[in-house]
Design a protein around this motif. Sequence first.
Motif, PDB file in Angstrom:
ATOM      1  N   ARG A 124      11.174  -2.216   0.073  1.00  0.00           N
ATOM      2  CA  ARG A 124      11.376  -0.773   0.135  1.00  0.00           C
ATOM      3  C   ARG A 124      12.704  -0.361  -0.505  1.00  0.00           C
ATOM      4  O   ARG A 124      12.950   0.814  -0.691  1.00  0.00           O
ATOM      5  CB  ARG A 124      11.394  -0.282   1.586  1.00  0.00           C
ATOM      6  N   GLN A 135      15.244   0.801  -2.944  1.00  0.00           N
ATOM      7  CA  GLN A 135      15.125   1.445  -4.254  1.00  0.00           C
ATOM      8  C   GLN A 135      16.255   1.027  -5.171  1.00  0.00           C
ATOM      9  O   GLN A 135      16.046   0.687  -6.304  1.00  0.00           O
ATOM     10  CB  GLN A 135      15.183   2.963  -4.078  1.00  0.00           C
ATOM     11  N   HIS A 136      17.464   1.135  -4.656  1.00  0.00           N
ATOM     12  CA  HIS A 136      18.584   0.642  -5.434  1.00  0.00           C
ATOM     13  C   HIS A 136      19.739   0.279  -4.525  1.00  0.00           C
ATOM     14  O   HIS A 136      19.725   0.580  -3.329  1.00  0.00           O
ATOM     15  CB  HIS A 136      18.996   1.607  -6.540  1.00  0.00           C
ATOM     16  N   VAL A 142      16.737   3.628   0.250  1.00  0.00           N
ATOM     17  CA  VAL A 142      15.271   3.604   0.255  1.00  0.00           C
ATOM     18  C   VAL A 142      14.780   5.007  -0.122  1.00  0.00           C
ATOM     19  O   VAL A 142      15.568   5.937  -0.188  1.00  0.00           O
ATOM     20  CB  VAL A 142      14.686   3.194   1.629  1.00  0.00           C
ATOM     21  N   ALA A 143      13.480   5.158  -0.356  1.00  0.00           N
ATOM     22  CA  ALA A 143      12.925   6.453  -0.769  1.00  0.00           C
ATOM     23  C   ALA A 143      12.993   7.450   0.376  1.00  0.00           C
ATOM     24  O   ALA A 143      12.846   7.080   1.538  1.00  0.00           O
ATOM     25  CB  ALA A 143      11.477   6.292  -1.214  1.00  0.00           C
ATOM     26  N   GLN A 191      12.583  -6.700  -5.719  1.00  0.00           N
ATOM     27  CA  GLN A 191      11.935  -5.391  -5.594  1.00  0.00           C
ATOM     28  C   GLN A 191      10.504  -5.439  -6.102  1.00  0.00           C
ATOM     29  O   GLN A 191      10.229  -5.977  -7.163  1.00  0.00           O
ATOM     30  CB  GLN A 191      12.694  -4.371  -6.413  1.00  0.00           C
ATOM     31  N   VAL A 213       7.281   1.847  -5.298  1.00  0.00           N
ATOM     32  CA  VAL A 213       8.414   2.426  -4.582  1.00  0.00           C
ATOM     33  C   VAL A 213       8.422   1.879  -3.167  1.00  0.00           C
ATOM     34  O   VAL A 213       7.389   1.810  -2.535  1.00  0.00           O
ATOM     35  CB  VAL A 213       8.292   3.959  -4.546  1.00  0.00           C
ATOM     36  N   GLN A 235       9.736   3.025   5.856  1.00  0.00           N
ATOM     37  CA  GLN A 235      10.823   2.656   4.941  1.00  0.00           C
ATOM     38  C   GLN A 235      11.845   1.765   5.626  1.00  0.00           C
ATOM     39  O   GLN A 235      12.346   0.830   5.037  1.00  0.00           O
ATOM     40  CB  GLN A 235      11.516   3.912   4.396  1.00  0.00           C
ATOM     41  N   LEU A 261       3.915   5.956  -3.577  1.00  0.00           N
ATOM     42  CA  LEU A 261       5.037   6.110  -2.662  1.00  0.00           C
ATOM     43  C   LEU A 261       4.666   5.687  -1.260  1.00  0.00           C
ATOM     44  O   LEU A 261       3.710   6.150  -0.728  1.00  0.00           O
ATOM     45  CB  LEU A 261       5.500   7.557  -2.658  1.00  0.00           C
TER      46      LEU A 261
END
Lengths: 166, 492
Positions: free
Chosen positions: A109, A111-112, A133-134, A162, A166, B430, B492
């Motif tokens: 999860r 993202q960066h 995370v998103a 990763q 997303v 998440q 997503l």
Amino acid sequence: MQAPLSHRTTDGPRKIHPAIRKVWLFSNTITFLIIAVITSVMEFGFLKAVDAPWHFPIFMPILWIGIGIASASLVKLQWERWSYEVTDREVILSWGVWNQTRRFVPRDRIQHVDITSGPLARKFGLSHVHLYVAGAHGAVGAIPGLTHAEAEELREMLVETQAEHV
Amino acid sequence: MFDRPHRLHPAAIVINFGHYFIQAMKGMWAPLLAVLVSGGHSGRQFEALMIGGAAALIGAFALVGPVLHYFSTTFYIEGDALVISSGFVWRKRRTIPLARIQNVNVERTIWHRLLGAASVKVETAAGRRSEGDLAALSLEDANKLQAVLLQRRGIEPEATDEAKPPPIYALTTKQVFLAGMLGNRAAYILAGVFSIFQVDRSDVVFKPVIDYIGSLSPVAAFVAGSLVFFGLIVVGWLVSIAMSATRFYRFRIDKHERGLLLTHGLITQFRTVVPVGRIQSVRIVEPILYRLFGYCEMYADTAGTFDKRDVGAANKVCPILLEGGVSQIGKHLIPEFEFESLWWKQVSPKTVPRHAWRYFVLLSIVFSWPLGHWLHWYALWFMIPLAAYCWMLGVVSYRYVGYSFTNDILVSRYGVFRKQAVMIPFDRIQHYTIRSTWFQRRLGLATVTVTSAASGGHAIHIMDLDAASADTLRLTIGESIRRHLGSRRGGL
């Protein structure tokens, strides 16, 4: 479709660098001194406005310096409570003295990853690693007190695994 | 289609003017009101002149801005991206990759309808507002653009009106009125009245009223005050019915290639596609009045965002729904939807005193000033019934609060007056957190928080689980996320 299995882990929880205590101590001291000065000026203004017989501020400096000393005494405990672990599926962060928190971030999860280092931390050769995370506004986790090499290693570890999604 | 730069519909000038003007007026109405009320007084001409001048300046800006905006704004589709280019002095070119588009809304306010136009709002997962906002296109272009943007994402445009199958759900006019009657907005009216007190010269407006009340006997003043208060509530109620009636007029849910299509509105017509593949969490909300009549509301949060003014209702999939119909709609939102048949696990009973204490502190603070002012130290006697009441709230809360999970979804529910259940599929989680405060640790409790990418920040909070259950739950969550890896729909 199965996300690729990641292999690099930290092999159990890792502690953060002990020098972070000095960084916290310094930044706490500066913060509380600034608050003490500002509130003392406010107290002075108040005492003058109500025409008190004694204008010199006492209460605010004692309060904030007291809080500062109390928080300084907790720095060691704060450091002891901080740990991070990268398992094959998750990043686990644990921290907190009064409010103890364990946060689990699934690796795919993420993202960066940001590596930051403020002037104080830089002086001690330390960096912070922030995980994103998103959907979240801001980082979901920030691991303080890693040496530059450790931070770099952690970053590599996290971005290589990763998933495409997303 | 849209491969070359397209200009907006000229109606954009009118619509943006209204928008700019209202924005400017929102900031100015209070001082203007004060000046108008005190206009007759001497020595205020200069001030009135200043404010009048400022208003004229704002008016001019409101006029120039939209014209420049119209002539400088173009949009086109370049490769796999929508490009919106705007700005006269500071030029801006925004590129939105079509694959990142979460949602495309076509909206028609009364002005759009008078001028034969429609606005298009393009949402991505970033930011808090819609990323691409085209104020006015001809209705034909708007529908085509919506279709093109959705089609390019690999989805067929929707069927024409002639061959429309029956809706999944539709509200009768009676139900629309019921939704308005049950959702009272009197609080907004009260807040609006009190906000007038914030204005610098509010005494000019209120002085005659206060003087009049001061001249009455205490009983008459109390009665007059109560009447005004109830009057405001009735006004709020009527406003609420009117708002609901205009907003949800002819509300219907249809199946759409990308999910569900919501169509509603009397003055402003809304056509919103709920992108089912991108739903992060589903919420079932039961305000107290709704519950008395066996109704609830349903929300679906996506990672896409909505305009600020719409936040209250935009994620609302259904404004009023019989409790028994939840699964019927829910299955369309999340295929694994489960609600009526869930088996709820309770949190620790130690939550009762903790909840009660929190209510007690809060209510004590709220009531201490008026009661203390009125009864002085005798007000302390109220502590006894207050404590009993708070304990009761704690028990009511404990009996409802809980969590449940199936193989695919995690659900929690909470609330005393306004009850709410939040559902997050495991493949949307998440991150998750176990937290324990110092007080919780002394009682062996912890709070589990589970977060999805939903922009509204509607996470699952399960408070005061005993520590062992919290740990079991977190292992379950971790295991379930692992099991769903790679199965996520819609990216997503």
